[in-house]
Design a protein around this motif. Structure first.
Motif, short mmCIF file in Angstrom:
data_model
loop_
_atom_site.label_atom_id
_atom_site.label_comp_id
_atom_site.label_asym_id
_atom_site.label_seq_id
_atom_site.Cartn_x
_atom_site.Cartn_y
_atom_site.Cartn_z
N ALA A 157 -9.49 43.71 1.44
CA ALA A 157 -8.82 42.61 0.73
C ALA A 157 -7.86 43.18 -0.30
CB ALA A 157 -9.86 41.71 0.07
N GLU A 158 -6.72 43.64 0.17
CA GLU A 158 -5.65 44.11 -0.72
C GLU A 158 -4.62 43.02 -0.94
OE1 GLU A 158 -5.55 46.93 -2.34
OE2 GLU A 158 -7.39 47.69 -1.45
N SER A 159 -4.47 42.14 0.04
CA SER A 159 -3.47 41.08 -0.05
C SER A 159 -4.04 39.88 -0.82
CB SER A 159 -3.05 40.63 1.35
OG SER A 159 -4.14 40.04 2.02
N PRO A 160 -3.18 39.10 -1.46
CA PRO A 160 -3.64 37.89 -2.16
C PRO A 160 -4.38 36.94 -1.23
CG PRO A 160 -1.40 38.41 -2.81
CD PRO A 160 -1.72 39.33 -1.68
N ALA A 161 -3.91 36.82 0.02
CA ALA A 161 -4.54 35.89 0.97
C ALA A 161 -5.99 36.28 1.23
CB ALA A 161 -3.76 35.87 2.28
N MET A 162 -6.25 37.58 1.44
CA MET A 162 -7.61 38.03 1.71
C MET A 162 -8.48 37.97 0.47
SD MET A 162 -8.36 38.52 4.81
CE MET A 162 -9.89 39.43 4.60
N LYS A 163 -7.91 38.26 -0.68
CA LYS A 163 -8.69 38.17 -1.92
C LYS A 163 -9.15 36.73 -2.16
CE LYS A 163 -6.57 42.14 -4.26
NZ LYS A 163 -5.68 42.58 -5.36
N ASN A 164 -8.26 35.79 -1.91
CA ASN A 164 -8.61 34.38 -2.07
C ASN A 164 -9.67 33.96 -1.06
OD1 ASN A 164 -8.19 31.68 -3.17
ND2 ASN A 164 -7.23 31.22 -1.21
N LEU A 165 -9.55 34.48 0.17
CA LEU A 165 -10.53 34.17 1.21
C LEU A 165 -11.92 34.70 0.83
CD1 LEU A 165 -11.07 33.07 4.10
CD2 LEU A 165 -10.58 35.37 4.94
N LEU A 166 -11.97 35.92 0.28
CA LEU A 166 -13.25 36.49 -0.11
C LEU A 166 -13.88 35.72 -1.27
CD1 LEU A 166 -13.05 40.38 0.13
CD2 LEU A 166 -14.32 38.77 1.52
N LEU A 167 -13.08 35.22 -2.17
CA LEU A 167 -13.61 34.40 -3.25
C LEU A 167 -14.33 33.17 -2.69
CD1 LEU A 167 -10.74 34.47 -5.92
CD2 LEU A 167 -13.02 35.48 -6.13
N LYS A 168 -13.71 32.55 -1.71
CA LYS A 168 -14.32 31.37 -1.08
C LYS A 168 -15.58 31.77 -0.31
CE LYS A 168 -9.96 28.83 -0.58
NZ LYS A 168 -8.99 28.25 0.39
N ALA A 169 -15.51 32.90 0.41
CA ALA A 169 -16.67 33.36 1.18
C ALA A 169 -17.84 33.68 0.27
CB ALA A 169 -16.29 34.59 2.01
N ASN A 170 -17.56 34.30 -0.88
CA ASN A 170 -18.62 34.62 -1.83
C ASN A 170 -19.25 33.36 -2.42
OD1 ASN A 170 -18.50 37.43 -1.63
ND2 ASN A 170 -16.80 37.55 -3.09
N ALA A 171 -18.47 32.30 -2.51
CA ALA A 171 -19.00 31.05 -3.05
C ALA A 171 -19.90 30.35 -2.04
CB ALA A 171 -17.85 30.14 -3.46
N VAL A 172 -19.51 30.36 -0.77
CA VAL A 172 -20.27 29.64 0.25
C VAL A 172 -21.40 30.47 0.84
CG1 VAL A 172 -18.86 30.33 2.25
CG2 VAL A 172 -20.01 28.11 2.25
N GLY A 173 -21.30 31.80 0.75
CA GLY A 173 -22.28 32.68 1.38
C GLY A 173 -23.72 32.39 1.02
N PRO A 174 -24.07 32.26 -0.26
CA PRO A 174 -25.48 32.04 -0.63
C PRO A 174 -26.03 30.67 -0.25
CG PRO A 174 -24.20 32.98 -2.45
CD PRO A 174 -23.22 32.52 -1.43
N THR A 175 -25.18 29.76 0.21
CA THR A 175 -25.64 28.42 0.57
C THR A 175 -26.03 28.38 2.04
OG1 THR A 175 -23.49 27.53 1.28
CG2 THR A 175 -23.97 27.54 -1.09
N ASP A 176 -26.48 27.20 2.49
CA ASP A 176 -26.80 27.00 3.91
C ASP A 176 -25.76 26.14 4.61
OD1 ASP A 176 -28.99 28.53 4.49
OD2 ASP A 176 -30.46 27.00 4.02
N SER A 177 -24.63 25.89 3.95
CA SER A 177 -23.59 25.04 4.54
C SER A 177 -23.00 25.67 5.80
CB SER A 177 -22.47 24.81 3.52
OG SER A 177 -22.95 24.11 2.39
N SER A 178 -22.68 24.81 6.76
CA SER A 178 -22.01 25.27 7.98
C SER A 178 -20.58 25.71 7.65
CB SER A 178 -21.97 24.16 9.03
OG SER A 178 -23.28 23.81 9.42
N VAL A 179 -20.15 26.81 8.26
CA VAL A 179 -18.83 27.37 7.99
C VAL A 179 -18.05 27.42 9.30
CG1 VAL A 179 -17.54 29.36 7.13
CG2 VAL A 179 -19.75 28.75 6.10
N LEU A 180 -16.79 27.02 9.25
CA LEU A 180 -15.91 27.10 10.41
C LEU A 180 -14.75 28.03 10.08
CD1 LEU A 180 -15.14 26.23 13.25
CD2 LEU A 180 -14.05 24.19 12.28
N LEU A 181 -14.65 29.14 10.83
CA LEU A 181 -13.62 30.13 10.61
C LEU A 181 -12.46 29.90 11.57
CD1 LEU A 181 -15.91 33.31 10.33
CD2 LEU A 181 -15.19 31.73 8.51
#
Length: 485
Positions: A157-181
């Motif tokens: 995650a060097e690009s702003p797009a990937m950094k933003n994506l990882l922020l969202k992934a880190n937020a949803v990761g600990p939950t049990d919510s369904s994720v669509l990539l």
């Protein structure tokens, strides 16, 4: 009372203690069916004190309704061990085994009977079956994971797009919510799915990957739901758990979910709603608890409009949508990913190779329609086929390489008339509009920096950009300088 010794030299007191502490009902009769001894469990099951049993014949107790029949009498008659079910006066079914004992002359001396509540035995058998099934599930799970050859990859995650994506992934990761990539083929959807699993509370459990487009339509139901033995021709004689069962307590990753047949979409929806899975040919359902992550490179909203994807399933899996940007739109990640792949392959093949600057410039100029997967495959090919320490690769060899794209800028006005500067842009080959605009933007930034004698603050004021954005883009421009000269 005078203590006597048994044949084994054990006092009758201790012999009675042993019998009374047995979980089974134990009573002993002679060869005529007269009760010699009964333990405390027999008293409990028959609701009759031992003093009222000892000395009486079994037939008397049957006549009074304490048993509906006697397995001990059958053993006396047949002179062999007999097992059967009897019912007590209280309506309890007992699994009873009676074994006759003989002396040296073959004369029957006594019959020993052991009984246990049938319901208890059934529950015990069910518990053992569940334990065996659990062990088999883990065996199947390990075998499946090995067959998939899962490898640990690192997200870059060097690009702003990937950094933003990882922020969202880190937020949803600990939950049990369904994720669509969402994302083009090769953008790393499976890697992101594994990352989400690794930071969840299910990380110690299974991560099961299912490529919905790779399994034939007539087999995908059996793979997902499993089947009972003999449910169809060619089925395993022992039956087989489905991937939903293997993913219990863990995560299941349904890649290319848009390729799932409509009839399977309906069954998947039922599993997600009630958590029940029924194997093909089965009559009972099994409860499963898994976290769902799906991925697709198709536009599911269009598929819903075309009625090729169920609308109710779409809303069920699209709880948290995450979009992976294609590699051509995050050039900052290309060099970092290339370095990681090169280090990995150097370790794998015991090499010590490095990229030439020209090769890295070529990587930055290429559009990468196959994204990260294509980048890795190319680097592996270069590592294997390049002779020598330095990987000096001519980018023209890449099909449809944008290396042939040239952006020529000519300053038409003097520096004193900066407000009316004109740049003449010429492109010598066809390329996507976004790619051309990207090049023009970077070339314009370079010209402004030259006009400002390298003063980033002045250039940022003119361009109305953040200094950090200019620094990021300058790095890319510097690497590409020779390409546009």
């Amino acid at each position: 009372m005078i203590e006597t010794k048994s044949a084994l030299g054990i006092d009758s007191y201790y012999l009675k203690e042993v019998m009374d502490n047995s979980y089974d009902s134990i009573f002993v009769t002679d060869a005529q069916g007269n009760i010699i001894m009964a333990n405390s469990t027999s008293e409990r099951l028959l609701n009759l004190p031992a003093s009222e049993m000892v000395g009486k014949n079994i037939r008397e107790l049957i006549e009074k309704g304490y048993w509906n029949k006697s397995i001990a009498l059958e053993a006396i008659e047949k002179r062999t061990t007999v097992t059967g079910v009897i019912k007590t006066k209280a309506g309890v079914n007992l699994m009873c085994t009676s074994r006759p004992l003989f002396d040296a002359n073959g004369t029957m001396t006594m019959v020993i009977s052991n009984s246990r509540d049938e319901d208890t035995l059934v529950k015990l058998a069910q518990t053992l079956d569940k334990e065996r099934e659990l062990v088999q599930r883990y065996k199947d799970e390990v075998q499946y994971l090995r067959s998939q050859g899962l490898k640990n990859r690192h997200l870059v995650a060097e690009s702003p797009a990937m950094k933003n994506l990882l922020l969202k992934a880190n937020a949803v990761g600990p939950t049990d919510s369904s994720v669509l990539l969402y994302g083009e083929s090769g953008t790393g959807k499976e890697i992101l799915a594994k990352y989400i699993h690794s930071i969840s509370h299910r990380s110690r459990e299974a991560f099961i990957t299912v490529n919905c487009s790779a399994i034939p339509e007539n087999l995908i139901e059996a793979e997902l739901f499993g089947y009972e033995k003999g449910s169809f021709t060619g089925a395993d004689t022992k039956g087989k758990p489905g991937l939903f069962e293997l993913a219990d307590k863990g995560t299941i990753f349904l890649d290319e979910i848009g390729e799932m047949p409509l009839i399977l979409q309906a069954k998947l929806l039922r599993v997600l709603e009630n958590g029940d899975v029924r194997r093909i040919g089965g009559t009972t359902s099994r409860k499963v608890d898994f976290r769902l992550v799906c991925a697709t490179n198709r536009d599911l909203k269009i598929m819903v409009a075309d009625r090729t994807f169920r609308e109710d399933l779409f809303y069920r899996i699209n709880v948290v949508p995450l979009r992976l940007t294609p590699l051509r739109e995050r050039s900052e990640d290309i060099l970092a990913i290339s370095k990681i792949f090169l280090e990995e392959l150097n370790r794998k093949y015991s090499y010590d190779k490095v990229f030439a600057d020209e090769t890295l410039r070529g990587f930055l100029n290429y559009s990468w329609p196959g994204n990260v997967r294509e980048l890795r495959n190319l680097i592996e090919r270069l590592v294997i086929t390049t002779v020598g320490h330095v990987i000096d690769y001519q980018v023209e060899e890449i099909t449809n390489s944008p290396r042939n794209l040239r952006v020529n800028t000519t300053q038409k006005q003097s520096r004193e008339d900066k407000g009316n500067e004109t740049f003449c842009i010429s492109v010598s080959s066809k390329a996507p509009l976004k790619k051309i605009m990207d090049y023009i933007e970077k070339e314009y930034i370079k010209n402004i920096l030259e006009e400002c004698h390298g003063c980033v603050s002045e250039a940022a004021r003119i361009l109305c950009m953040d200094r950090s954005a200019i620094y990021r883009k300058v790095h890319v421009v510097n690497l590409r300088d020779q390409e546009f000269n």
